[in-house]
Scaffold this motif. Structure first.
Motif, mmCIF file in Angstrom:
data_model
loop_
_atom_site.group_PDB
_atom_site.id
_atom_site.type_symbol
_atom_site.label_atom_id
_atom_site.label_comp_id
_atom_site.label_asym_id
_atom_site.label_seq_id
_atom_site.Cartn_x
_atom_site.Cartn_y
_atom_site.Cartn_z
ATOM 1 N N MET A 26 28.558 59.855 103.427
ATOM 2 C CA MET A 26 27.709 59.649 103.328
ATOM 3 C C MET A 26 25.977 60.402 103.527
ATOM 4 S SD MET A 26 27.672 54.730 103.857
ATOM 5 C CE MET A 26 29.137 54.786 103.190
ATOM 6 N N LEU A 27 25.026 60.486 102.607
ATOM 7 C CA LEU A 27 23.823 61.157 103.334
ATOM 8 C C LEU A 27 23.015 60.050 104.636
ATOM 9 C CD1 LEU A 27 22.754 62.753 99.529
ATOM 10 C CD2 LEU A 27 24.347 63.367 101.039
ATOM 11 N N PHE A 28 22.925 59.059 104.026
ATOM 12 C CA PHE A 28 22.361 57.976 105.010
ATOM 13 C C PHE A 28 23.517 57.661 105.813
ATOM 14 C CE2 PHE A 28 19.455 58.984 101.553
ATOM 15 C CZ PHE A 28 18.543 59.427 101.815
ATOM 16 N N PRO A 29 24.471 57.553 106.488
ATOM 17 C CA PRO A 29 24.982 57.005 107.088
ATOM 18 C C PRO A 29 24.476 55.417 108.005
ATOM 19 C CG PRO A 29 24.910 59.158 108.310
ATOM 20 C CD PRO A 29 23.481 58.834 107.415
ATOM 21 N N ILE A 30 26.108 54.231 108.010
ATOM 22 C CA ILE A 30 24.999 53.216 108.258
ATOM 23 C C ILE A 30 24.488 52.974 109.280
ATOM 24 C CG2 ILE A 30 26.348 51.404 108.744
ATOM 25 C CD1 ILE A 30 28.823 51.716 106.954
ATOM 26 N N PRO A 31 24.670 53.966 110.396
ATOM 27 C CA PRO A 31 23.768 53.717 111.783
ATOM 28 C C PRO A 31 22.296 53.732 110.703
ATOM 29 C CG PRO A 31 25.655 54.077 112.671
ATOM 30 C CD PRO A 31 25.660 54.368 110.873
ATOM 31 N N ARG A 32 22.335 55.064 110.210
ATOM 32 C CA ARG A 32 20.868 55.352 109.939
ATOM 33 C C ARG A 32 20.088 53.928 108.775
ATOM 34 N NH1 ARG A 32 15.556 56.783 109.841
ATOM 35 N NH2 ARG A 32 14.390 58.114 108.416
ATOM 36 N N GLN A 33 20.626 54.038 107.846
ATOM 37 C CA GLN A 33 21.112 52.401 107.085
ATOM 38 C C GLN A 33 20.154 51.210 107.835
ATOM 39 O OE1 GLN A 33 23.986 51.328 104.060
ATOM 40 N NE2 GLN A 33 24.407 53.644 104.262
ATOM 41 N N ILE A 34 20.510 51.181 108.616
ATOM 42 C CA ILE A 34 20.578 49.926 109.257
ATOM 43 C C ILE A 34 18.902 49.898 110.245
ATOM 44 C CG2 ILE A 34 20.958 48.597 111.786
ATOM 45 C CD1 ILE A 34 24.632 48.911 111.002
ATOM 46 N N ALA A 35 19.003 51.528 111.016
ATOM 47 C CA ALA A 35 17.802 51.862 112.122
ATOM 48 C C ALA A 35 16.076 51.420 111.113
ATOM 49 C CB ALA A 35 18.348 52.876 112.132
ATOM 50 N N TYR A 36 16.504 52.579 109.419
ATOM 51 C CA TYR A 36 15.856 52.708 108.437
ATOM 52 C C TYR A 36 14.814 51.474 107.970
ATOM 53 C CZ TYR A 36 12.958 54.167 104.645
ATOM 54 O OH TYR A 36 12.356 54.642 103.573
ATOM 55 N N ILE A 37 16.208 49.926 107.640
ATOM 56 C CA ILE A 37 16.120 48.728 106.726
ATOM 57 C C ILE A 37 15.263 48.120 108.126
ATOM 58 C CG2 ILE A 37 16.370 46.827 105.813
ATOM 59 C CD1 ILE A 37 19.199 48.923 104.559
ATOM 60 N N SER A 38 15.544 47.886 109.183
ATOM 61 C CA SER A 38 14.995 47.314 110.536
ATOM 62 C C SER A 38 13.521 47.576 111.060
ATOM 63 C CB SER A 38 15.678 47.327 111.454
ATOM 64 O OG SER A 38 15.825 48.453 111.652
#
Length: 278
Positions: free
Chosen positions: A214-226
């Motif tokens: 993934m280009l944006f791993p799941i932890p990055r997704q959670i951090a960015y969205i939150s």
């Protein structure tokens, strides 16, 4: 552990899918979402005896009443190149919302509307937030995940081009996508960090990649969205699809009535859907 939502004699219920049937769990909490909010998902009594048979119930969405559903676009290698627009991949992830009524359950048909024949498939992994928060650090992100399931993020392709800056219209046709078949509790990053995700259409492998790419791993997704919105228990993040959707073939290979689509990921099972015209 396989957590399902279902109807039984016209009543919405939930429980555990066991080898010999279904063990209801609604005596612990009235819904899956309330169990998520109470932090019960990881500690359900997995040895509970089944009291219902599969032919006595009808599966529904594994989380029938989610909060926000936020989808991540263009999140695997080669996906940006598929757009053939000459634009470099952006430094931040693309996001868009989906509404709960745009999804149907495992073994139910995706619905192709009369307004367009360009119904496409996108196999993905969806995560369910268990512990809410704002500006969640990447290092802490996995502790905010309660469970995961599979998603076919079905898309009406020509309707994602109806405006200049968004894709919402093409992503939210009633019952154009699916989630299921069940929720798997996530207690360790290892469960999702490097697993294979595939999509087959009529037995033909169309999508095949690993979450580690993934280009944006799941932890990055959670951090960015939150960063910009508070995440709450029961919110869902749909984490992105590999290259190989039907629109990217030449000529495109859109779904037709009678097609069978199977999305599979290690540890999460297989989500199966057919296609019907509305």
């Amino acid at each position: 552990m396989k957590i399902i939502s279902f109807t039984h004699n016209g009543t919405a219920r939930w429980g555990l899918l066991q080898p010999d049937g279904i063990a209801p769990m609604d005596h612990l909490a009235p819904t899956v979402k309330s169990a998520v909010e109470a932090g019960l998902i990881a500690s359900l009594p997995s040895d509970t005896k089944a009291t219902l048979k599969p032919d006595e119930i009808a599966l529904t969405l594994p989380l029938p009443d989610p909060g926000k559903i936020i989808c991540v676009g263009v999140n695997f290698p080669d996906r940006n190149a598929e757009y053939k627009d000459g634009v470099e991949a952006p430094p931040n992830m693309s996001l868009f919302p989906r509404f709960p009524q745009s999804f149907t359950a495992h073994d139910q048909p995706l619905i192709r509307p009369p307004e367009s024949e360009k119904l496409d498939y996108e196999g993905e992994i969806a995560i369910v937030i268990g512990t809410g928060g704002r500006r969640i650090a990447e290092a802490d992100a996995w502790s905010h995940v309660a469970a995961a399931t599979l998603c076919n993020e079905g898309t009406i392709r020509d309707w994602v081009r109806h405006a200049k800056f968004n894709v919402t219209q093409g992503k939210n046709w009633d019952r154009s996508g699916a989630m299921g078949p069940y929720l798997t509790p996530i207690t360790s990053a290892d469960q999702l960090a490097d697993i294979r995700l595939t999509t087959h259409v009529n037995g033909e492998l169309r999508q095949d990649d690993s979450t580690s790419r993934m280009l944006f791993p799941i932890p990055r997704q959670i951090a960015y969205i939150s960063t910009f919105t508070t995440l709450h228990p029961g919110d869902i993040i749909v984490t992105g699809t590999p290259t190989g959707a039907g629109a990217r073939f030449d000529p495109p290979r859109y779904l037709e009535p009678g097609d069978v689509i199977k999305v599979t990921a290690e540890g999460l099972g297989t989500l199966r859907n057919t296609v019907e015209d509305e």
